[in-house]
Design an enzyme around this catalytic site. Structure first.
Site, PDB file in Angstrom:
ATOM      1  CE1 TYR A 113      39.476  87.919  -2.952  1.00  0.00           C
ATOM      2  CE2 TYR A 113      40.740  89.174  -1.288  1.00  0.00           C
ATOM      3  CZ  TYR A 113      40.514  88.052  -2.127  1.00  0.00           C
ATOM      4  OH  TYR A 113      41.542  86.914  -2.345  1.00  0.00           O
ATOM      5  CB  SER A 114      36.211  86.404  -0.050  1.00  0.00           C
ATOM      6  OG  SER A 114      35.796  85.148   0.425  1.00  0.00           O
ATOM      7  CG  PHE A 115      31.469  86.204   3.828  1.00  0.00           C
ATOM      8  CD1 PHE A 115      30.249  85.579   3.582  1.00  0.00           C
ATOM      9  CD2 PHE A 115      31.347  86.953   5.235  1.00  0.00           C
ATOM     10  CE1 PHE A 115      29.318  85.751   4.432  1.00  0.00           C
ATOM     11  CE2 PHE A 115      30.105  87.187   5.930  1.00  0.00           C
ATOM     12  CZ  PHE A 115      29.168  86.163   5.606  1.00  0.00           C
TER      13      PHE A 115
END
Length: 866
Positions: free
Chosen positions: A657-659
């Site tokens: 998720y994300s980074f």
């Protein structure tokens, strides 16, 4: 619905409406079961449920669907033995299908798991109610009962329909139960013994079961009330006719003490009924209906077990050196054998143990030593203690406790004088200097933790001994039985008292070194729970207080667990978490929500594909002295090794998720290229492959704002809108980036906590200012590793989930996809699959969006065959 008659004994059902409604639900559930793909004719369904009504309904759901249910007992707390147990089950019953709730998903790794639907199943158009194949013959298997799981070598007892029905009929005959009787399950009450009596009185209970340890605890509670001068209980227990007892020998003196109270509340003197039974004999098959008069008249310390039901017979035999069996003379010990229609016929898929279990003419060898008296009453003689010595020894050896010399620790069960039940004690050879109080305490707590994990009981005593007292045999082994005899004779009393004094001095010093104003909200809640459960002033507890040193027992642990859950508003705390974090501070830390994995909790709760979920935590969260990852290479290597330790072989399903998507991509590449493993699914949540431009815009302030947004402390993480006017101490600038550079991280966090965060939110999350700052430091350190990151290489395939972007990276979703996210096509050997997700970057897995995301994720997984 007519009553069922076996051998002229009527087994009356509950009211017809009860059976009809549950039968209707079970018939609907069979649709769910028969819809599971890949079922074989001999598929076994392992039911692991903690709700009795659900267990009954799903048991019949499996039977009606034409398959065999197996009832899963509570799982052991020891992680190593837990894994061995599951590996053995997979082999023993040919990869069973596990039916459980989302609460237990992570407990059944590497098995075929299905989460039971949380709402009733809609009936099909053509609702079939004909019995499945399992009901065709009374001799066909009705259920598999697991006999053991503590050491990973469980046996599955196969019981037929006719055996179970016959056993029920015999029990009805023995206890004279009627359609109007009420039955209460004692195991639901172990943490509050007096509630047992209250429920009996309130619901006019007539029949129940309670093991010796619970009866001893109940007697202790009643005596304590009397000694403390508390008001007597106002109870009417005249409805109660029988409490059967088994599992361990019933101590006559304990029972007599309890009977003084029970008879005063209206129970008959014969209310306690000791007995004997095994899974292999359809549970209880021998009863002593003459207790306590028979046992008192014969001067017994432990209650006699009684005589057999109809449909079962027993014998006590002595076996000579040639293996020839002869009936043991009256009063002399021998092996207990059982035979009859109620005795099982085989261990499922285990011909070796089946052959070992039976001798001539179908006699089942129970493994117990017994005595038959002149009146035909059975007594156990020389029965092994309930704490198996080999299991205790194995647990101690595998623990590799730093302060104890390997192979010089011994655990054994015994019953001290004045104790109403059996306890376990440990002796060991210390490695530490005698004056090192910290090492002594750490070793003591480590041993206690191992024993708690192994047998859910705190050791009665833990005593360090000299090497001359731990003499090994010529075969290089310590004699547990010899050490137990020496222990019981008082040989080690002096060492025990000295150790107790030194430990008390160390714990007192450690407790006084922690000031009360240093405690967090979570620590204060745990201290309050300890104070209530142990009935001690809360001033006597500190963050360094050890539950093991304070004397918490197994039943108090259950009460403590429930109270902590209530105080912290936590749905369920695994008992293993409490047993492996035995100080207030370590438990509070273990229960602390972590920002990098908390984001997945909503998804885990709603995930419907029934598979275990593991989260990878960044290094640096555990303590201020724990170093951060310094490079992406170091981080990926650590994560890959952690994954391989849990699941040595693929295929793997990886989600970032994300980074975290960058790490997921790098982990997938490493597992593929370095380890030769197959990745069946790689999911990327709203992150493009090229990230360094965005990473270079981040710093400690953005890390604090991001965390605060995620934790619900603020509603917007854009510095330009957060501080539309230059904050104090900064120069005037119309450039938001310039404003960010001039912000002081500590000042902005104070602004959030003092003026922006909703009241009570920090206490709700059990957070402190220092912990949020630490999280931001970890996050900032992770970003620092990626300022020059350039993606290289390829994975076989990738699924990319796209939602509305942050305002700082794109104006809208179309621009975000076209200019950045679509670039994943250059890093996948096959065309990526892109999925449209609801919400914004920080809310795509929030409660309002997670259900729709779970549906999309399920489709993506199915599309990859994962």
């Amino acid at each position: 619905m007519p009553s069922l008659t076996i051998r002229d004994v009527s087994v009356h059902p509950l009211p017809v409406w009860f059976y009809c409604s549950r039968y209707h639900i079970a018939c609907q559930n069979r649709t769910f079961i028969q819809g599971i793909l890949g079922l074989r004719q001999d598929t076994v369904f392992l039911l692991h449920l903690d709700n009795h009504l659900d267990g009954i309904i799903w048991f019949w759901s499996v039977v009606l669907a034409g398959y065999t249910p197996a009832l899963s007992p509570p799982l052991v707390n020891n992680p190593d033995q837990h894994r061995k147990h599951l590996a053995h089950l997979k082999k023993l019953i040919h990869s069973p299908v596990v039916l459980t709730t989302s609460k237990y998903i992570s407990s059944f790794t590497d098995l075929n798991i299905y989460v039971l639907p949380s709402s009733p199943i809609e009936p099909s158009a053509e609702h079939v109610t004909a019995p499945g194949p399992g009901l065709d013959s009374p001799a066909s298997p009705a259920v598999l009962m697991l006999t053991s799981g503590s050491t990973g070598n469980a046996k599955a007892v196969s019981l037929s329909h006719s055996q179970i029905l016959s056993a029920i009929a015999e029990k009805v005959l023995c206890h004279q139960t009627t359609p109007h009787d009420v039955h209460v399950h004692a195991t639901d009450l172990v943490s509050w013994p007096l509630a047992f009596l209250d429920i009996i009185a309130q619901h006019h209970v007539s029949f129940s079961f309670a093991p010796n340890f619970f009866l001893a605890s109940l007697a202790k509670e009643l005596r304590s009330r009397t000694r403390n001068g508390e008001n007597p209980l106002i109870l009417d227990l005249s409805s109660l006719r029988c409490i059967t007892s088994g599992g361990e020998s019933l101590v006559v003196q304990t029972a007599l003490s309890l009977l003084e109270y029970l008879t005063a509340y209206g129970c008959p003197r014969s209310v306690l009924v000791p007995g004997f039974g095994m899974t292999e004999t359809c549970a209880r098959s021998i009863h002593n209906n003459k207790f306590p008069d028979y046992d008192v008249d014969n001067g017994l310390s432990f209650a006699a077990l009684g005589t057999c039901h109809q449909g079962i017979e027993m014998r006590v035999v002595q076996v000579d050196e040639t293996g020839r069996s002869t009936t043991a003379p009256v009063g002399e010990p021998g092996q207990l054998h059982l035979r009859g229609p109620l005795v099982f016929s085989e261990y499922y898929n285990d011909s070796f143990n089946t052959r070992k279990a039976f001798v001539d003419d179908g006699w089942f060898v129970t493994g117990d030593l017994a005595v038959m008296d002149e009146k035909g009453m059975l007594r156990l003689a020389g029965r092994e203690v309930k704490y198996n010595i080999s299991e205790l020894q194995s647990a101690l050896d595998m623990a590799n406790i730093p302060g104890a010399v390997p192979s010089y620790s011994v655990g054994f069960g015994h019953r001290p004088e004045g104790h109403g039940t059996e306890v376990v004690s440990v002796v060991y050879l210390p490695l530490y200097d005698p004056d090192n109080g910290k090492a002594r305490a750490e070793t003591n707590d480590a041993i206690a933790t191992v024993m708690l994990l192994q047998c859910s009981a705190r050791p009665h005593k833990i005593i360090p001994l000299g090497k001359d007292e731990l003499e090994k045999t010529s075969l290089g082994k310590l004699s547990a039985s010899k050490l137990r005899l020496m222990f019981e004779s008082g040989r080690f009393d002096a060492q025990g008292e000295e150790n107790k004094t030194l430990l008390a001095a160390y714990y007192a010093h450690a407790a006084s070194s922690t000031r009360s104003d240093e405690t967090t909200p979570a620590e204060r809640a745990i201290e309050q729970a300890l104070s209530e459960v142990l009935n001690i002033p809360i001033a006597d507890t500190t963050p360094n207080s050890s539950m093991l040193h304070m004397g918490v027992n197994s039943m108090q642990l259950i009460r403590f667990k429930k109270r902590v859950q209530d105080l912290l508003s936590v749905d369920d705390i695994p008992m293993v978490t409490i047993l492996t974090n035995t100080t207030v501070r370590s438990l509070a830390s273990a229960l602390q929500p972590y920002c990098e994995i908390l984001v997945y909790l909503n998804l885990a709760k709603h995930f419907s594909s029934t598979r275990p979920i593991y989260a990878l935590r960044a290094r640096g969260f555990d303590s201020p002295t724990q170093p951060f990852f310094e490079t992406i290479k170091e981080c990926i290597s650590t994560y890959v090794q952690s994954i391989l330790a849990i699941q040595p072989r693929g295929p793997y399903n990886i989600l970032g998720y994300s980074f975290g998507s960058m790490f997921a991509f790098e982990i997938a590449k490493a597992l593929q290229s370095q380890q030769g493993q197959r990745i069946s699914f790689l999911g990327v949540l709203n992150l493009p492959p090229h990230i360094k431009q965005r990473i270079r815009q981040l710093n400690m302030v953005t890390a604090i704002l991001t965390l605060s947004l995620f934790l619900g402390l603020i509603e917007d993480d854009d510095p330009a809108t957060f501080f539309p006017a230059p904050p104090p101490g900064t120069t005037t600038s119309s450039n938001p980036a310039k404003v960010v550079e001039e912000m002081d991280p500590a000042s902005i966090l104070d602004e959030i906590l003092l003026n922006r965060a909703p009241k009570g939110r920090m206490d709700e999350l059990a957070l402190t200012r220092d912990k949020i700052m630490r999280w931001a430091e970890v996050s900032n350190a992770l970003h620092a590793m990626a300022v020059d990151y350039e993606p290289t290489g390829m994975v076989e395939h990738v699924d990319v989930f796209v939602c509305r972007p942050l305002r700082q990276v794109a104006r809208n979703k179309n621009e975000w996809f076209a200019e950045q996210v679509s670039k994943w096509v250059y890093f996948s050997r096959t065309l990526p699959r892109f999925w449209d997700a609801e919400g914004e970057h920080f809310s795509m897995l929030a409660e309002e969006n997670v259900e729709s995301f779970a549906e999309i994720l399920n489709k993506a997984l199915q599309g990859r065959g994962a």
